[in-house]
Design an enzyme around this catalytic site. Structure first.
Site, PDB file in Angstrom:
ATOM      1  N   ASN A 108     -17.933  -4.789  -7.534  1.00  0.00           N
ATOM      2  CA  ASN A 108     -16.556  -4.881  -6.057  1.00  0.00           C
ATOM      3  C   ASN A 108     -16.821  -4.179  -5.020  1.00  0.00           C
ATOM      4  O   ASN A 108     -17.422  -3.293  -5.858  1.00  0.00           O
ATOM      5  CB  ASN A 108     -15.486  -3.991  -7.559  1.00  0.00           C
ATOM      6  CG  ASN A 108     -15.074  -5.289  -8.983  1.00  0.00           C
ATOM      7  OD1 ASN A 108     -15.796  -6.380  -9.289  1.00  0.00           O
ATOM      8  ND2 ASN A 108     -13.694  -4.646  -9.538  1.00  0.00           N
TER       9      ASN A 108
ATOM     10  N   SER B 193     -14.799  -1.628  -3.551  1.00  0.00           N
ATOM     11  CA  SER B 193     -13.258  -0.720  -3.593  1.00  0.00           C
ATOM     12  C   SER B 193     -12.484  -1.433  -2.619  1.00  0.00           C
ATOM     13  O   SER B 193     -12.814  -1.813  -1.552  1.00  0.00           O
ATOM     14  CB  SER B 193     -14.001   0.861  -4.115  1.00  0.00           C
ATOM     15  OG  SER B 193     -13.896   0.746  -2.500  1.00  0.00           O
ATOM     16  N   SER B 194     -11.099  -1.324  -3.080  1.00  0.00           N
ATOM     17  CA  SER B 194      -9.887  -1.175  -1.788  1.00  0.00           C
ATOM     18  C   SER B 194     -10.344  -0.211  -1.345  1.00  0.00           C
ATOM     19  O   SER B 194     -10.096  -0.809   0.155  1.00  0.00           O
ATOM     20  CB  SER B 194      -8.611  -0.827  -2.669  1.00  0.00           C
ATOM     21  OG  SER B 194      -8.747   0.443  -3.100  1.00  0.00           O
TER      22      SER B 194
ATOM     23  N   ASN C  73      -2.287   2.573  -6.151  1.00  0.00           N
ATOM     24  CA  ASN C  73      -2.574   3.479  -6.358  1.00  0.00           C
ATOM     25  C   ASN C  73      -2.456   5.023  -5.636  1.00  0.00           C
ATOM     26  O   ASN C  73      -0.678   4.808  -4.879  1.00  0.00           O
ATOM     27  CB  ASN C  73      -3.516   3.355  -5.691  1.00  0.00           C
ATOM     28  CG  ASN C  73      -4.793   2.400  -5.746  1.00  0.00           C
ATOM     29  OD1 ASN C  73      -5.429   2.567  -7.065  1.00  0.00           O
ATOM     30  ND2 ASN C  73      -5.841   1.745  -5.504  1.00  0.00           N
TER      31      ASN C  73
ATOM     32  N   LYS D  30      -6.444   6.856 -13.207  1.00  0.00           N
ATOM     33  CA  LYS D  30      -6.681   6.432 -12.638  1.00  0.00           C
ATOM     34  C   LYS D  30      -7.035   6.827 -11.328  1.00  0.00           C
ATOM     35  O   LYS D  30      -8.023   6.270  -9.713  1.00  0.00           O
ATOM     36  CB  LYS D  30      -5.828   5.423 -12.436  1.00  0.00           C
ATOM     37  CG  LYS D  30      -6.011   3.852 -11.575  1.00  0.00           C
ATOM     38  CD  LYS D  30      -6.562   2.883 -11.492  1.00  0.00           C
ATOM     39  CE  LYS D  30      -6.982   2.248 -10.881  1.00  0.00           C
ATOM     40  NZ  LYS D  30      -6.125   1.337 -10.137  1.00  0.00           N
TER      41      LYS D  30
ATOM     42  N   GLU E 190      -6.247   4.484   1.892  1.00  0.00           N
ATOM     43  CA  GLU E 190      -4.958   4.705   1.111  1.00  0.00           C
ATOM     44  C   GLU E 190      -5.429   6.785   0.622  1.00  0.00           C
ATOM     45  O   GLU E 190      -4.403   7.196  -0.465  1.00  0.00           O
ATOM     46  CB  GLU E 190      -4.481   4.638  -0.728  1.00  0.00           C
ATOM     47  CG  GLU E 190      -3.773   3.069  -0.174  1.00  0.00           C
ATOM     48  CD  GLU E 190      -3.571   1.890  -1.579  1.00  0.00           C
ATOM     49  OE1 GLU E 190      -2.628   2.006  -1.890  1.00  0.00           O
ATOM     50  OE2 GLU E 190      -4.481   1.892  -2.089  1.00  0.00           O
TER      51      GLU E 190
ATOM     52  N   LYS F 178       0.565  -1.304  -0.069  1.00  0.00           N
ATOM     53  CA  LYS F 178      -0.163  -0.430   0.292  1.00  0.00           C
ATOM     54  C   LYS F 178       0.985   1.907   0.468  1.00  0.00           C
ATOM     55  O   LYS F 178       2.027   1.173   0.918  1.00  0.00           O
ATOM     56  CB  LYS F 178      -0.433  -0.371   1.202  1.00  0.00           C
ATOM     57  CG  LYS F 178      -1.810  -1.237   1.068  1.00  0.00           C
ATOM     58  CD  LYS F 178      -3.492  -0.294   0.183  1.00  0.00           C
ATOM     59  CE  LYS F 178      -4.132  -1.956   1.048  1.00  0.00           C
ATOM     60  NZ  LYS F 178      -5.721  -1.557  -0.276  1.00  0.00           N
TER      61      LYS F 178
HETATM   62  O1  KPL Z   1      -9.084   0.418  -8.312  1.00  0.00           O
HETATM   63  C1  KPL Z   1     -10.235   0.711  -7.528  1.00  0.00           C
HETATM   64  C2  KPL Z   1     -10.012  -0.036  -6.706  1.00  0.00           C
HETATM   65  O2  KPL Z   1     -11.095  -0.650  -5.908  1.00  0.00           O
HETATM   66  O3  KPL Z   1      -9.019   0.932  -5.604  1.00  0.00           O
HETATM   67  C3  KPL Z   1     -11.677   0.029  -8.646  1.00  0.00           C
HETATM   68  C4  KPL Z   1     -10.981   0.586  -9.962  1.00  0.00           C
HETATM   69  C5  KPL Z   1     -12.181   1.451  -8.224  1.00  0.00           C
HETATM   70  C6  KPL Z   1     -11.777  -0.751  -8.600  1.00  0.00           C
HETATM   71  O4  KPL Z   1     -12.409  -1.520  -7.216  1.00  0.00           O
END
Ligand code: KPL
Length: 279
Positions: A223, A225-226, A84, A156, A238, A64
């Site tokens: 999903n 998200s992280s 990220n 992103k 993050e 991370k």
């Molecule tokens: O990158 C992502 C994350 O969760 O950190 C996304 C693109 C939002 C996908 O869940």
């Protein structure tokens, strides 16, 4: 030879691709992942766990963003930062003297020693990542090699700034950003601010930030998200490197970022809280 630091969702995915290309990477990680589940198939990772990274050509950094400082002494060869947000790569370049940025858009989740890949995506790497580009491709990764990863990292980051805090605060999958009009309005405003900061920084984004936010939210509808996952674990997020990075850059440039600032503060307030459903 390759080393991977951090064996979460992204680190495990990289290990899998390298395995499939015939490599057995060294891995420095707190926890061990043994299996990757993808498209109904289960793969057992073949990695060499180490306490010290030996001399390697590339060190793939997949911890991370907030753990980057702690792993700096372990980097060998050319570091490639798979993280990220904005800040991790910059720290490595400043302190280690070099580093390449990468963007990963695969959706992958780790629970105990298993990583599940839920969404096909791509890995964006700089053209000068040389052998790494070929090896990941040979291992079956969808790799796009571009002259400059910077604008992709920004896009992103903006998408993450718009989707992740909203899902973490609402405790909802990514789809909430396209399905709920209130959530949608907040995400759109956050993405617009991020776009303005990027363009005033001289970054030419490779897509429209608002459209890209809604496209990604719809494509990853189910999903978590992280940031949602980090908050649900009661852990750190993050957000300092995502919304925080946009706010800091906005301040330097005199671009107001009130929505990102509010999301940043709310997620900071949420970090480490185990929200009880009942008093
Ligand atoms: O990158 C992502 C994350 O969760 O950190 C996304 C693109 C939002 C996908 O869940």
């Amino acid at each position: 030879m390759y080393a991977i630091i951090g064996l979460g969702a992204v680190g495990s995915l990289l290990a899998l691709f390298l395995n499939r290309a015939g490599h057995r990477p060294y891995v420095l990680a707190r926890s061990r992942v043994r299996r990757v589940v993808w498209g109904g198939e289960t793969y057992t990772l073949d990695v060499a766990y180490v306490d010290e990274v030996p001399d390697v050509e590339y060190t793939l950094v997949a911890v991370k963003a907030y753990d980057t400082e702690g792993v700096l002494p372990h980097i060998r060869g050319v570091p490639v930062i798979f993280q990220n947000g904005i800040g991790g790569l910059e720290l490595v370049v400043e302190r280690y003297g070099k580093g390449l940025g990468a963007v990963v858009t695969y959706g992958a989740y780790r629970s105990s020693d298993v990583v599940e890949v839920r969404g096909a995506g791509e890995i964006i790497l700089p053209e000068d990542a040389g052998r790494l580009v070929d090896d990941l491709r040979n291992g079956g990764a969808n790799v796009r090699a571009v002259p400059d990863v910077g604008p992709y990292r920004w896009l992103k980051t903006i998408v993450n700034a718009a989707i992740n805090p909203v899902t973490a605060l609402l405790r909802a999958p990514n789809g909430v950003v396209v399905e709920d009009p209130w959530a949608r309005a907040v995400a759109e405003a956050a993405a617009r601010e991020g776009g303005e900061v990027a363009s005033r920084s001289g970054v030419r984004l490779p897509g429209d930030p608002v459209e890209e936010t809604f496209r990604v939210a719809a494509a990853t509808r189910w999903n978590l998200s992280s940031m949602y996952q980090d908050v649900a674990r009661g852990g750190r997020t993050e957000v300092d490197y995502i919304n925080g990075a946009i706010v800091r850059r906005g301040r330097e440039l005199g671009v107001p970022t009130p929505v990102n600032e509010t999301l940043w503060r709310l997620v900071k307030a949420l970090e480490g809280r185990r929200t009880a459903l009942l008093p």
